[in-house]
Design an enzyme around this catalytic site. Structure first.
Site, short mmCIF file in Angstrom:
data_model
loop_
_atom_site.label_atom_id
_atom_site.label_comp_id
_atom_site.label_asym_id
_atom_site.label_seq_id
_atom_site.Cartn_x
_atom_site.Cartn_y
_atom_site.Cartn_z
N HIS A 14 -10.26 -13.98 -12.61
CA HIS A 14 -9.27 -15.10 -13.03
C HIS A 14 -8.91 -14.74 -14.55
CE1 HIS A 14 -9.92 -17.65 -9.44
NE2 HIS A 14 -11.05 -16.57 -9.31
N ASP A 112 -5.78 -22.67 -14.19
CA ASP A 112 -6.34 -21.66 -13.30
C ASP A 112 -6.40 -22.58 -11.83
OD1 ASP A 112 -7.81 -18.94 -12.63
OD2 ASP A 112 -9.02 -20.72 -11.50
N1 UPG Z 1 -12.12 -4.29 -14.06
C1 UPG Z 1 -12.31 -3.19 -15.10
N2 UPG Z 1 -13.36 -2.38 -15.02
C2 UPG Z 1 -14.34 -2.69 -13.95
C3 UPG Z 1 -14.28 -3.49 -13.09
C4 UPG Z 1 -12.91 -4.34 -12.90
O1 UPG Z 1 -11.47 -3.17 -15.82
O2 UPG Z 1 -15.30 -1.73 -13.86
C5 UPG Z 1 -11.07 -5.31 -14.17
C6 UPG Z 1 -9.78 -4.81 -13.11
O3 UPG Z 1 -9.05 -4.13 -13.74
C7 UPG Z 1 -9.24 -6.04 -12.58
C8 UPG Z 1 -10.51 -7.17 -12.85
O4 UPG Z 1 -11.54 -6.46 -13.65
O5 UPG Z 1 -8.34 -6.31 -13.59
C9 UPG Z 1 -10.91 -7.41 -11.51
O6 UPG Z 1 -9.91 -8.30 -10.70
P1 UPG Z 1 -10.02 -8.07 -9.19
O7 UPG Z 1 -9.78 -6.62 -8.97
O8 UPG Z 1 -8.90 -9.01 -8.84
O9 UPG Z 1 -11.39 -8.21 -8.60
P2 UPG Z 1 -12.46 -9.17 -8.47
O10 UPG Z 1 -13.22 -9.11 -9.67
O11 UPG Z 1 -13.24 -9.10 -7.55
O12 UPG Z 1 -11.77 -10.55 -8.53
C10 UPG Z 1 -12.01 -11.86 -7.90
C11 UPG Z 1 -12.10 -12.11 -6.27
C12 UPG Z 1 -10.71 -11.19 -5.83
C13 UPG Z 1 -9.67 -12.05 -6.08
C14 UPG Z 1 -9.52 -12.13 -7.94
C15 UPG Z 1 -8.35 -13.10 -8.01
O13 UPG Z 1 -13.35 -11.20 -5.99
O14 UPG Z 1 -11.02 -11.24 -4.46
O15 UPG Z 1 -8.20 -11.33 -5.60
O16 UPG Z 1 -10.60 -12.70 -8.31
O17 UPG Z 1 -8.45 -14.42 -7.63
#
Ligand code: UPG
Length: 453
Positions: A14, A112
């Protein structure tokens, strides 16, 4: 100068789109404030916020000091990120004085999606336009916003959920907690926030017309729910940090040879599934960079890699891969020339990053919105999805099955080219350099904020 504030909630999924949007708005002669709930749940959030405000000193930070966490301790069975959102929700009355103290007075607040129901009454009372930022796909928004109207329907008995003018959403793509007839965190979260979205001044989604035209048309054509304010596709939001981390191992790998494996910021797989995944990566014969997560919240992730995947696997993966257990900057990894594929859980940010950087994806959705997002992967030509694998934790997917799918992805040149053409589409709306936008939809909103002020 018009003043816009942004209010993210809990978790990197988020926070990421909010900071990208804030960075994009700085070039439009606006004053920008980000209200950050404090403390954050994950370490990643606090580190990213620190880097962000150092990189963009012109953006002001205001902390929303949350009520002490021990005032609300969620049940240990519950998802810590939903519990944190609940703490933010219960602290949201503190926003009233914070918002009214901002100077100059706000032209708009961008909130959000998870805080819709608690913040709209506050901004209504203060007469501040409130726009909701939906951080998943427009397709997921169609479910999110209409779910409360299905309260008396037994979804479990249905094969698919029909949303007028759109292809039905198969039952197997709907997050299982929404099919239960008992109350649970996800059901309450979607019902309450989805219902109140009609009271916002607009909804922003990090997506593209060219990718989600059907869902956007249905939402804006009053087909999903009546009385919805305009839904604006403002994406794809580009990464906002300069390259900040070099990974020596990746620099030594041949171009396009490495599969990057990551399941986002809040998905921890079972130990048994991690072992099968390691086995599958080894069997595939491809090189890989694998980020292992053992706990949903990174602050609790205190085990060594060997404890999680075992000594034998830790040693054998070194032949062909790099396995880490810490936060890597995913934007940097996906833009590295050595990376030729992405095994992803289909968090919406990960998918938009793969689209923006043209990296083909093997979709392995785990929970929540991720199957609905995964369904777009094949449709837009970004990659492949083995939908028989089921939700995370449901069945154990065997190493052999994983190896076959990895080979299908990495061995297919056509898929690589198709992902590159998704990138061309994603960037078509932006001029070179990314700062001078042609993104008419967002530009129009900015004009509204400037005019109304
Ligand atoms: N990221 C990093 N490094 C890591 C892991 C993640 O930079 O080692 C970043 C990634 O690039 C991204 C973010 O963190 O920008 C993660 O976001 P996302 O890929 O959307 O996954 P989640 O962290 O699982 O996000 C939650 C929900 C997902 C939903 C999202 C947006 O689990 O299902 O689509 O939020 O609402």
């Amino acid at each position: 100068m018009s003043h816009i504030a942004l209010l993210p909630s809990s978790g990197m999924g988020h926070l990421t789109p909010f900071i990208r949007l804030a960075a994009l708005l700085t070039v439009h002669n606006l004053k920008i404030t980000i209200i950050t709930p404090y403390p954050t749940l994950s370490l990643a959030e606090s580190q990213v916020l620190f880097n962000f405000f150092s990189t963009f000193p012109q953006i002001r930070q205001e902390k929303l000091h949350l009520l002490p966490l021990d005032n609300f301790s969620g049940n240990s069975e519950e998802d810590p990120f939903y519990c944190h959102i609940e703490v933010i929700r219960r602290s949201s009355h503190l926003l009233s004085s914070l918002l009214s103290s901002l100077s100059p007075p706000l032209a708009a607040l961008i909130t959000d999606m998870s805080l819709t129901a608690s913040v709209i009454p506050i901004t209504e009372a203060l007469n501040i336009p409130n726009y909701i930022f939906f951080s998943s796909s427009a397709k997921m928004l169609t479910l999110f916003i209409s779910f409360h109207t299905k309260a008396n329907t037994n979804l479990y008995e249905m094969d698919a959920l029909q949303i007028p003018t759109l292809e039905p959403i198969p039952k197997s793509w709907i997050p299982p907690p929404l099919l239960q007839d008992i109350d649970n965190q996800l059901k309450t979260y979607i019902t309450e926030n989805g219902k109140e979205m009609t009271k916002s001044d607009g909804i922003l989604v990090n997506t593209l017309e060219s990718i989600e035209q059907e869902s956007l048309a249905a939402l804006n054509g009053g087909k999903v729910i009546l009385g919805l304010p305009s839904v604006t596709a403002i994406g794809l939001l580009p990464p906002c940090f300069n390259k900040c981390q070099s990974l020596a191992w990746l620099d030594t790998q041949p171009i396009g040879s490495v599969l990057y494996v990551s399941f986002g910021s809040r998905t921890a797989m079972s130990r048994e599934q991690l072992k099968e995944l390691g086995d599958g990566l080894m069997r595939s014969g491809y090189r890989f960079l694998w980020v292992v997560k053992d706990k949903k919240v990174d602050r609790e992730d205190d085990k060594d890699l060997e404890d999680i995947i075992g000594n034998e696997l830790t040693e054998s993966v070194k032949e062909r891969g790099l396995v880490v257990k810490h936060w890597l900057n995913q934007e940097n990894i996906l833009s590295h020339p050595a990376v030729g594929g992405f095994l992803s859980h289909c968090g919406w940010n990960s998918l938009t990053e793969a689209m923006w950087l043209g990296v083909r994806v093997l979709a392995w959705p785990q929970h929540g919105d991720q199957k609905i997002n995964a369904s777009l992967v094949e449709r837009i030509g970004l990659g492949i999805w083995e939908s028989s694998w089921g939700w995370g934790g449901e069945d154990i997917v065997k190493g052999q099955q994983i190896a076959e799918k990895v080979s299908e992805l990495m061995g297919n040149e056509l898929l690589r080219m198709k992902a590159v053409s998704v990138r061309e589409k994603a960037r078509a709306g932006m001029e070179l350099g990314g700062t001078s936008m042609k993104m008419k939809a967002l530009a129009k909103l900015i004009e509204t904020w400037k005019k109304d002020n």
